[in-house]
Design a protein around this motif. Structure first.
Motif, PDB file in Angstrom:
ATOM      1  N   SER B  26     -13.123 -15.162  -3.733  1.00  0.00           N
ATOM      2  CA  SER B  26     -14.525 -14.791  -3.629  1.00  0.00           C
ATOM      3  C   SER B  26     -15.339 -15.702  -4.524  1.00  0.00           C
ATOM      4  O   SER B  26     -14.892 -16.108  -5.592  1.00  0.00           O
ATOM      5  N   THR B  27     -16.530 -16.052  -4.072  1.00  0.00           N
ATOM      6  CA  THR B  27     -17.452 -16.794  -4.931  1.00  0.00           C
ATOM      7  C   THR B  27     -18.615 -15.888  -5.340  1.00  0.00           C
ATOM      8  O   THR B  27     -19.569 -16.332  -5.960  1.00  0.00           O
ATOM      9  N   ASN B  28     -18.501 -14.650  -4.952  1.00  0.00           N
ATOM     10  CA  ASN B  28     -19.598 -13.707  -5.208  1.00  0.00           C
ATOM     11  C   ASN B  28     -19.374 -12.981  -6.531  1.00  0.00           C
ATOM     12  O   ASN B  28     -18.513 -12.106  -6.635  1.00  0.00           O
ATOM     13  N   ALA B  29     -20.183 -13.348  -7.524  1.00  0.00           N
ATOM     14  CA  ALA B  29     -20.033 -12.738  -8.847  1.00  0.00           C
ATOM     15  C   ALA B  29     -20.400 -11.260  -8.820  1.00  0.00           C
ATOM     16  O   ALA B  29     -20.073 -10.515  -9.749  1.00  0.00           O
ATOM     17  N   LEU B  30     -21.087 -10.850  -7.747  1.00  0.00           N
ATOM     18  CA  LEU B  30     -21.512  -9.452  -7.652  1.00  0.00           C
ATOM     19  C   LEU B  30     -20.629  -8.662  -6.693  1.00  0.00           C
ATOM     20  O   LEU B  30     -21.005  -7.600  -6.196  1.00  0.00           O
ATOM     21  N   ARG B  31     -19.468  -9.216  -6.379  1.00  0.00           N
ATOM     22  CA  ARG B  31     -18.514  -8.544  -5.493  1.00  0.00           C
ATOM     23  C   ARG B  31     -18.295  -7.117  -5.998  1.00  0.00           C
ATOM     24  O   ARG B  31     -18.187  -6.895  -7.212  1.00  0.00           O
ATOM     25  N   PRO B  32     -18.214  -6.124  -5.081  1.00  0.00           N
ATOM     26  CA  PRO B  32     -17.976  -4.742  -5.550  1.00  0.00           C
ATOM     27  C   PRO B  32     -16.756  -4.680  -6.471  1.00  0.00           C
ATOM     28  O   PRO B  32     -15.725  -5.282  -6.191  1.00  0.00           O
ATOM     29  N   ARG B  33     -16.927  -3.962  -7.564  1.00  0.00           N
ATOM     30  CA  ARG B  33     -15.875  -3.924  -8.582  1.00  0.00           C
ATOM     31  C   ARG B  33     -14.551  -3.409  -8.016  1.00  0.00           C
ATOM     32  O   ARG B  33     -13.479  -3.830  -8.439  1.00  0.00           O
ATOM     33  N   SER B  34     -14.661  -2.508  -7.027  1.00  0.00           N
ATOM     34  CA  SER B  34     -13.429  -1.929  -6.490  1.00  0.00           C
ATOM     35  C   SER B  34     -12.574  -2.963  -5.764  1.00  0.00           C
ATOM     36  O   SER B  34     -11.371  -2.771  -5.587  1.00  0.00           O
ATOM     37  N   LEU B  35     -13.217  -4.061  -5.300  1.00  0.00           N
ATOM     38  CA  LEU B  35     -12.456  -5.094  -4.601  1.00  0.00           C
ATOM     39  C   LEU B  35     -11.937  -6.164  -5.557  1.00  0.00           C
ATOM     40  O   LEU B  35     -10.964  -6.861  -5.269  1.00  0.00           O
ATOM     41  N   PHE B  80      -7.979 -29.467  -4.065  1.00  0.00           N
ATOM     42  CA  PHE B  80      -8.296 -28.144  -3.517  1.00  0.00           C
ATOM     43  C   PHE B  80      -9.792 -27.828  -3.556  1.00  0.00           C
ATOM     44  O   PHE B  80     -10.194 -26.691  -3.398  1.00  0.00           O
ATOM     45  N   ARG B  81     -10.579 -28.885  -3.725  1.00  0.00           N
ATOM     46  CA  ARG B  81     -12.017 -28.675  -3.830  1.00  0.00           C
ATOM     47  C   ARG B  81     -12.637 -28.019  -2.600  1.00  0.00           C
ATOM     48  O   ARG B  81     -13.731 -27.469  -2.659  1.00  0.00           O
ATOM     49  N   TYR B  82     -11.926 -28.100  -1.452  1.00  0.00           N
ATOM     50  CA  TYR B  82     -12.456 -27.513  -0.216  1.00  0.00           C
ATOM     51  C   TYR B  82     -12.474 -25.994  -0.252  1.00  0.00           C
ATOM     52  O   TYR B  82     -13.094 -25.354   0.582  1.00  0.00           O
ATOM     53  N   LEU B  83     -11.771 -25.386  -1.188  1.00  0.00           N
ATOM     54  CA  LEU B  83     -11.661 -23.919  -1.189  1.00  0.00           C
ATOM     55  C   LEU B  83     -13.039 -23.264  -1.230  1.00  0.00           C
ATOM     56  O   LEU B  83     -13.953 -23.757  -1.875  1.00  0.00           O
ATOM     57  N   ALA B  84     -13.137 -22.156  -0.494  1.00  0.00           N
ATOM     58  CA  ALA B  84     -14.443 -21.506  -0.365  1.00  0.00           C
ATOM     59  C   ALA B  84     -14.272 -20.001  -0.256  1.00  0.00           C
ATOM     60  O   ALA B  84     -13.150 -19.489  -0.103  1.00  0.00           O
ATOM     61  N   ASP B  85     -15.373 -19.344  -0.312  1.00  0.00           N
ATOM     62  CA  ASP B  85     -15.387 -17.890  -0.217  1.00  0.00           C
ATOM     63  C   ASP B  85     -14.705 -17.419   1.070  1.00  0.00           C
ATOM     64  O   ASP B  85     -14.963 -17.969   2.146  1.00  0.00           O
ATOM     65  N   GLY B  86     -13.835 -16.440   0.956  1.00  0.00           N
ATOM     66  CA  GLY B  86     -13.164 -15.902   2.133  1.00  0.00           C
ATOM     67  C   GLY B  86     -11.824 -16.546   2.412  1.00  0.00           C
ATOM     68  O   GLY B  86     -11.049 -16.046   3.231  1.00  0.00           O
ATOM     69  N   ASP B  87     -11.525 -17.667   1.739  1.00  0.00           N
ATOM     70  CA  ASP B  87     -10.215 -18.290   1.915  1.00  0.00           C
ATOM     71  C   ASP B  87      -9.150 -17.407   1.262  1.00  0.00           C
ATOM     72  O   ASP B  87      -9.449 -16.596   0.372  1.00  0.00           O
TER      73      ASP B  87
END
Lengths: 485, 392
Positions: B26-35, B80-87
């Motif tokens: 995830s690249t989302n710093a605000l991802r729900p804590r439960s996940l 591995f710079r191609y890595l992105a959110d959801g990978d």
């Protein structure tokens, strides 16, 4: 790498021998023969090779063996899946039979404004209403049509000139569409018309009900008008105008044309084809004249022989092939029907080249007076005084009476090509049809003696002619396009 | 070519586990804590959020990021710079292994279901191994549950996926359940489907968008059996295709083009048109220079320019029969221009490359290019296409 085995270790057939699958052969010319299998795949082989093949002595390493194997003439220890595939292909070819009668022809009137000498059905002065179909007759015929199990029902309106009784066509189409709200069949409507009387009302009707128009175009103006006289001698002008109107107002693919070949046509094949191109058609059906109706009475039928017609046909076909080679796509439809049988797994629904015959079981005719005929030709024959193939009347007989009529069943069974003398061992049987009515008319026999049969001779010549032409790779490409179109 | 695998991942901090497992990035710093506690945070320049199972840092050294040294950190090479959110990554801290097993941005994500196979194709790009690799199925089942909903297509390959038996159906069901809008492409040699009941089981799952890709290499059984090095395989494969289609499962025929398959390619096309006209797609595929191909190169290599005519003929036959046809893994400059429209850019982005001969080519963006393995051998006729002339 020792873990990989060589090619020959997978070829058990080198030692196993082979078993023959059903096949037939017919001479092409000289020592060359055409072999065909159950479903019409074919190879051309020399007589000597066929002998070796039949005796189990064919070299499993040779090209003939590989071709015969790939096209399902034999199985061996390497592979027997050919049996499954042949069964599947045979089922595919025969499957349309289960749908039974799809084409229902309604003779809405015998009246006509034309007086064509070759006309294959009788015509009457155009103010005699006793030659019109009644609404009551139409309703009973429609009820019979919906008894057919076919998921597709095609209603074709014929004449006479069908547009002289447009009000009845309108009545039938409305009734069929009403019943179809519950029946849920796929419907098609076709009006066969000379277009001379096409008016705003007919165009609007065709637009509202998605009706296809089928017309007659015999060739250039002088030929067409000579073949198709009407008061004013303006048949050609009216037909061309009508074709243009339908194209413009209903769509370019909403009109088809058929030509009738007469003695006067035979020297003018290219001109006829050119006329079709000029009028925007992308194909033509080069038809022989049939021996029914007025055609026989006026001696038109005898006036040109089979040889002349075949010359006309192949000159036309070769001209059309050249057009395609020069980049203009144009189809000869009779060839395309046969090529579909030769080159594809499909069985085209063309009544004259079906076995069992398509009479009754593929198409049926409801005459203006309620008589039911096994085919259009049956009706023409009746107009000549022979009602053999009149198989009932909509007012008198039930669906079962009509479709289980002994004369119909006997004609179907006795003429079935796969069991008819000479047909059953002919390599071209998979491409051919049974035509009990033609043979009844010309030889007083449902089966007919095939060496004397113009139907057989003509089709044999065409089958061979097409196979010869298929040897040219560039022609084969054109033929494949026709076959799959 | 991009790198999917590394044995040089550096793990530090307090690892949640040392066992092999999968984590979504995830690249989302605000991802729900439960996940967060089952995901990895792909670190950027911003502040480091709390609560993720792992923190992934690509490339540059990790100054400051380690914080108190407790942060569970995976440091990956800059490849591995191609890595992105959801990978999704497979991580195996005990062995310093990391593999990108799912990339959300890839055109296709392929999952190898097993290394076992009952064929031994001369040109196999993934030489089979007879190993107990049942753990892969569990991993994929877990991965499928973590893939975002809107991925267009995934692929199951092997080895031979059907050797998994009922576990394959478990995977197909999971694909349907978790990713109902995602196409599923299964690559199988088709032999198992010669058992009609096996085909029926697959059909019963009623996956909404499934295609089984089956290789068929000749119209003659012994040539096919030789190519796949399995006596009797041809009949089973053909019966398998028939059974799949009988059960309403879409099927595709895949033909790898090489010295053994090219001579009868037009015959094969006619055979397909005549017998298997109902297949949903035919793919004619250039040879990949990996796996067994290298060992069998003498028996397989033919310059594609030397089979251009056979390819043109075969495509013509299939196209006139109205079979949906594609050419994969080939370069436009060595096929007849009349069949360019069938050539697809099929080589996975992480394998696709171009050669020095391609300099100045104007159709490069439409060209399939080369497998990264093609350096071993490729056509001697590669040349830049100067400009696209008007084709009437």
């Amino acid at each position: 790498m020792s873990k990989f085995q060589a090619l020959k270790s997978y070829k058990s057939s080198l030692a196993s021998g082979y078993r023959l699958l059903p096949f037939r052969f017919t001479q092409l010319h000289g020592d060359e023969y055409v072999l065909s299998n159950l479903i019409g795949e074919f190879v051309i082989l020399d007589r000597a090779i066929i002998g070796q093949f039949a005796q189990g002595k064919l070299d499993p390493g040779g090209a003939a063996y590989e071709e015969l194997k790939a096209k399902h003439f034999l199985i061996d220890d390497d592979s027997n899946v050919a049996v499954d595939l042949l069964a599947l292909k045979l089922r595919t070819k025969l499957a349309p039979l289960a749908n039974f009668t799809a084409l229902h022809l309604f003779v809405t009137t015998l009246r006509c404004d034309h007086s064509c000498p070759y006309c294959q059905v009788s015509r009457a002065n155009d103010d005699l209403r006793e030659f019109d179909m009644s609404e009551d007759t139409a309703l009973k015929a429609i009820a019979l049509a919906f008894r057919s199990p076919s998921p597709v029902l095609k209603f074709e309106f014929q004449g006479g000139e069908s547009l002289l009784n447009l009000s009845l066509i309108r009545f039938i189409v409305d009734e069929v569409e009403r019943r179809n709200l519950e029946e849920r069949r796929e419907l098609q409507f076709v009006i066969a018309t000379n277009l001379a009387l096409l008016d705003d009302e007919a165009i609007e009707f065709a637009r509202q009900h998605n009706v296809l128009i089928s017309t007659s175009l015999d060739g250039p103006e002088d030929l067409h008008n000579r073949n198709r006289p009407r008061p004013g001698r303006d048949s050609y002008a009216r037909t061309i105008k009508g074709i243009g109107r339908v194209r413009k107002e209903l769509g370019r693919d909403r009109v088809g044309a058929l030509m009738t070949t007469t003695a006067a046509s035979l020297e003018r094949g290219r001109e006829i084809i050119d006329e079709y191109i000029t009028q925007g058609f992308h194909g033509i059906f080069l038809r022989p004249l049939s021996p029914y109706g007025f055609a026989v009475k006026t001696k038109s039928y005898q006036s040109y022989g089979q040889e002349k017609w075949l010359k006309f046909y192949f000159e036309g076909l070769d001209y059309i092939i050249d057009l395609n080679l020069q980049g203009y796509p144009f189809t000869e439809y009779y060839a395309s029907i046969i090529l579909r049988k030769m080159l594809t797994p499909f069985q085209p629904g063309y009544v004259d080249l079906q076995s069992p015959s398509g009479i009754g079981v593929a198409a049926i005719v409801y005459n203006y007076d309620g008589d039911v005929y096994a085919s259009d030709e049956s009706r023409m024959l009746a107009e000549m005084g022979d009602k053999t193939f009149c198989i009932g009347n909509v007012h008198r007989d039930s669906y079962e009476d009509i479709f289980l009529n002994d004369r119909l069943l006997e004609a179907l069974e006795s003429s079935f090509a796969a069991s008819a003398p000479m047909c059953s061992w002919c390599a071209f049987e998979p491409y051919c049809g049974a035509d009990p009515i033609f043979h009844h008319t010309t030889q007083s026999s449902m089966v007919g003696k095939k060496p004397l049969s113009a139907f057989c001779n003509r089709n044999m010549a065409i089958f061979k002619g097409l196979i010869e032409r298929l040897r040219r790779p560039e022609v084969k490409e054109i033929f494949e396009r026709w076959a799959y179109s | 070519m991009i790198t999917l695998d590394t044995r040089a991942a550096r793990f530090s901090g307090e690892a949640p586990t040392l066992e092999r497992h999968v984590v979504r990035l995830s690249t989302n710093a605000l991802r729900p804590r439960s996940l967060r506690k089952r995901e990895a945070y792909l670190m950027g320049d911003g502040p480091v959020p709390e609560g993720f199972a792992w923190y992934v840092r690509v490339g540059s050294s990790v100054e400051g990021a380690e914080g108190d040294g407790h942060l569970p950190l995976i440091q990956l090479p800059s490849d591995f710079r191609y890595l992105a959110d959801g990978d999704i990554l497979r991580v195996f801290p005990a062995k310093s292994l990391v593999r990108a097993i799912f990339r959300k941005g890839a055109s296709i994500n392929s999952f190898l279901l097993t290394e076992r196979c009952n064929n031994l194709c001369l040109m196999c790009s993934q030489p089979p191994r007879n190993v107990d690799d049942g753990w892969i199925v569990d991993e994929i089942l877990e991965t499928l549950a973590h893939i975002d909903f809107d991925v267009p297509e995934i692929m199951f390959s092997g080895g031979e996926p059907t050797l998994l038996g009922d576990r394959l159906f478990e995977l197909v069901q999971a694909s349907k359940s978790f990713l109902p809008r995602t196409s599923l492409h299964i690559l199988s040699n088709g032999r198992s489907f010669a058992d009609a009941e096996f085909a029926r089981k697959l059909a019963r799952i009623a996956h909404p968008d499934l295609m089984v890709g089956v290789p068929l290499y000749s119209d003659l059984a012994h040539i096919h059996d030789y190519v796949v090095q399995a006596d009797g395989a041809y009949d089973e494969t053909v019966r398998g295709i028939l059974n799949l289609k009988q059960e309403g499962v879409p099927a595709e025929v895949r033909v790898v083009l090489h010295k053994q398959t090219v001579p009868r390619l037009a015959n094969l096309a006619e055979f397909l048109a005549r017998n298997l006209l109902f297949v949903d797609h035919v793919a004619l595929m250039g040879l990949e220079m990996t796996g067994f191909t290298k060992a069998n190169l003498a028996d397989l290599w033919i310059d594609p320019a030397d089979y251009a005519d056979e390819l043109r003929k075969a495509v013509g036959i299939l196209d006139r029969a109205r079979i949906n046809t594609s050419i994969y893994n080939t370069q436009l400059c060595i096929i007849d221009r009349s069949i360019w429209r069938f050539a697809k850019r099929s080589i996975s982005d992480w394998k696709q490359e171009f050669m020095s001969e391609c300099e100045g080519c104007t159709v490069r963006s439409e060209c399939g290019g080369f497998f990264s393995s093609a350096g071993l051998r490729y056509s001697a006729h590669i040349r830049p296409v100067a400009k696209i002339e008007c084709v009437s």
